[in-house]
Design a protein around this motif. Structure first.
Motif, PDB file in Angstrom:
ATOM      1  N   UNK A  95      -2.250   7.273   7.031  1.00 14.58           N
ATOM      2  CA  UNK A  95      -2.821   8.592   7.265  1.00 14.58           C
ATOM      3  C   UNK A  95      -2.992   9.268   5.914  1.00 14.58           C
ATOM      4  N   UNK A  96      -4.164   9.798   5.689  1.00 14.97           N
ATOM      5  CA  UNK A  96      -4.407  10.477   4.414  1.00 14.97           C
ATOM      6  C   UNK A  96      -4.368  11.987   4.622  1.00 14.97           C
ATOM      7  N   UNK A  97      -4.186  12.698   3.518  1.00 12.50           N
ATOM      8  CA  UNK A  97      -4.147  14.155   3.566  1.00 12.50           C
ATOM      9  C   UNK A  97      -5.533  14.767   3.376  1.00 12.50           C
ATOM     10  N   UNK A  98      -6.464  13.974   2.850  1.00 13.13           N
ATOM     11  CA  UNK A  98      -7.816  14.436   2.547  1.00 13.13           C
ATOM     12  C   UNK A  98      -7.798  15.580   1.537  1.00 13.13           C
ATOM     13  N   UNK A  99      -6.990  15.400   0.489  1.00 12.56           N
ATOM     14  CA  UNK A  99      -6.948  16.381  -0.590  1.00 12.56           C
ATOM     15  C   UNK A  99      -7.186  15.663  -1.911  1.00 12.56           C
ATOM     16  N   UNK A 100      -7.576  16.418  -2.904  1.00 18.85           N
ATOM     17  CA  UNK A 100      -7.833  15.869  -4.227  1.00 18.85           C
ATOM     18  C   UNK A 100      -6.539  15.288  -4.807  1.00 18.85           C
ATOM     19  N   UNK A 101      -6.656  14.130  -5.435  1.00 18.52           N
ATOM     20  CA  UNK A 101      -5.532  13.521  -6.128  1.00 18.52           C
ATOM     21  C   UNK A 101      -4.877  12.373  -5.388  1.00 18.52           C
ATOM     22  N   UNK A 102      -5.326  12.047  -4.179  1.00 10.34           N
ATOM     23  CA  UNK A 102      -4.682  10.982  -3.411  1.00 10.34           C
ATOM     24  C   UNK A 102      -4.890   9.597  -4.007  1.00 10.34           C
ATOM     25  N   UNK A 103      -5.854   9.452  -4.910  1.00 14.27           N
ATOM     26  CA  UNK A 103      -6.086   8.133  -5.514  1.00 14.27           C
ATOM     27  C   UNK A 103      -5.327   7.939  -6.817  1.00 14.27           C
ATOM     28  N   UNK A 109       1.189   5.622  -0.096  1.00 16.96           N
ATOM     29  CA  UNK A 109       1.222   5.894   1.334  1.00 16.96           C
ATOM     30  C   UNK A 109       2.505   5.329   1.934  1.00 16.96           C
ATOM     31  N   UNK A 110       3.114   6.085   2.832  1.00 18.53           N
ATOM     32  CA  UNK A 110       4.400   5.718   3.417  1.00 18.53           C
ATOM     33  C   UNK A 110       4.408   4.354   4.071  1.00 18.53           C
ATOM     34  N   UNK A 111       3.397   4.049   4.882  1.00 20.62           N
ATOM     35  CA  UNK A 111       3.371   2.769   5.595  1.00 20.62           C
ATOM     36  C   UNK A 111       3.301   1.609   4.607  1.00 20.62           C
ATOM     37  N   UNK A 112       2.584   1.802   3.493  1.00 24.63           N
ATOM     38  CA  UNK A 112       2.502   0.754   2.468  1.00 24.63           C
ATOM     39  C   UNK A 112       3.837   0.593   1.757  1.00 24.63           C
ATOM     40  N   UNK A 113       4.475   1.701   1.447  1.00 29.02           N
ATOM     41  CA  UNK A 113       5.772   1.652   0.778  1.00 29.02           C
ATOM     42  C   UNK A 113       6.810   0.941   1.643  1.00 29.02           C
TER      43      UNK A 113
END
Length: 192
Positions: A95-103, A109-113
C-alpha cells in the motif's frame, strides 16, 4: 497459491473428495503466513505441521516454485483435465501513501521488509507510518533487528491494531504519535 485462501480452499475441496494440486510460486507453502508474519507471532513450525496434517495426509499435491501464466497457463490446466481453478494471487502489493518522496532510498514498504528483514539496513531510528497489524509487525521486527528508536505514526487518535498487538509493541519499546498525517518524505525523515 498456498496462502491462507489457497490452503483453505484446498483442504475444503480435498475433504469433499476432489483431487487437489496447489501451484506455489515460492519454495514453501504459506504465502504471507510464512513470508510476512514474523516468527515471533506465527512460528514456522505451525505452518509445517499444517502442511503435514492437512496437505500430505490428505494427498494434496504441491508444486513449489511454479507460477501460473508463464510456462503453465490456465488453458494448459483445463487441457490436462482440471475441472475448476482457484487463483490465490496473494497480498504482496504494498500500500502506498501517494505522497512525494516514496521512491527515495530511505523508504521501504512494510510487506517487503517483513518478507526478508535481514536484507535491510534500517539504522537505529525509524518511522513507521501506520498503526495496524502490519505496522506493529514491522516495528517489533525492526527492534529485534537492531533499531532502537522506533515510532509508529497514526493519522487518527488511536491505534488501528488490536489492543493486544499495541500492548506488546509498547512493551518492546515502540513509541506512538497520534494525529499525524504524512505529506512528504525527505532524506531526513517524514514531514507531517
Amino acid at each position: 497459491g498456498s496462502g491462507p485462501a489457497g490452503l483453505t480452499i484446498a483442504v475444503i475441496l480435498a475433504r469433499k473428495g476432489y483431487q487437489v494440486t496447489i501451484f506455489e510460486g515460492r519454495d514453501k507453502i504459506g504465502g504471507v503466513l510464512r513470508y510476512s508474519v514474523p516468527e515471533f507471532r506465527l512460528p514456522r513450525k505451525v505452518i509445517d505441521d499444517f502442511e503435514y496434517h492437512h496437505l500430505v495426509l490428505k494427498n494434496i499435491r504441491v508444486r513449489p516454485n511454479t507460477t501460473i501464466g508463464g510456462a503453465i497457463t490456465i488453458e494448459n490446466m483445463f487441457e490436462d483435465g482440471y475441472k475448476a481453478i482457484f487463483l490465490g494471487t496473494g497480498m504482496w502489493k504494498p500500500n502506498t501513501l501517494h505522497i512525494k518522496g516514496e521512491t527515495l532510498g530511505n523508504v521501504h514498504f512494510g510487506i517487503n521488509y517483513l518478507n526478508n528483514p535481514d536484507s535491510y539496513r534500517l539504522g537505529e531510528s525509524i518511522n513507521v507510518i501506520g498503526t495496524g497489524k502490519v505496522a506493529m509487525d514491522v516495528a517489533r521486527t525492526a527492534i529485534r533487528n537492531g533499531s532502537r528508536d522506533v515510532t509508529c505514526f497514526s493519522i487518527t487518535k488511536k491505534v488501528a491494531a488490536s489492543q493486544y498487538e499495541y500492548s506488546y509493541a509498547k512493551l518492546e519499546g515502540v513509541e506512538f504519535e497520534y494525529n499525524k498525517r504524512p505529506v512528504e518524505i525527505v532524506d531526513d525523515g517524514v514531514i507531517f
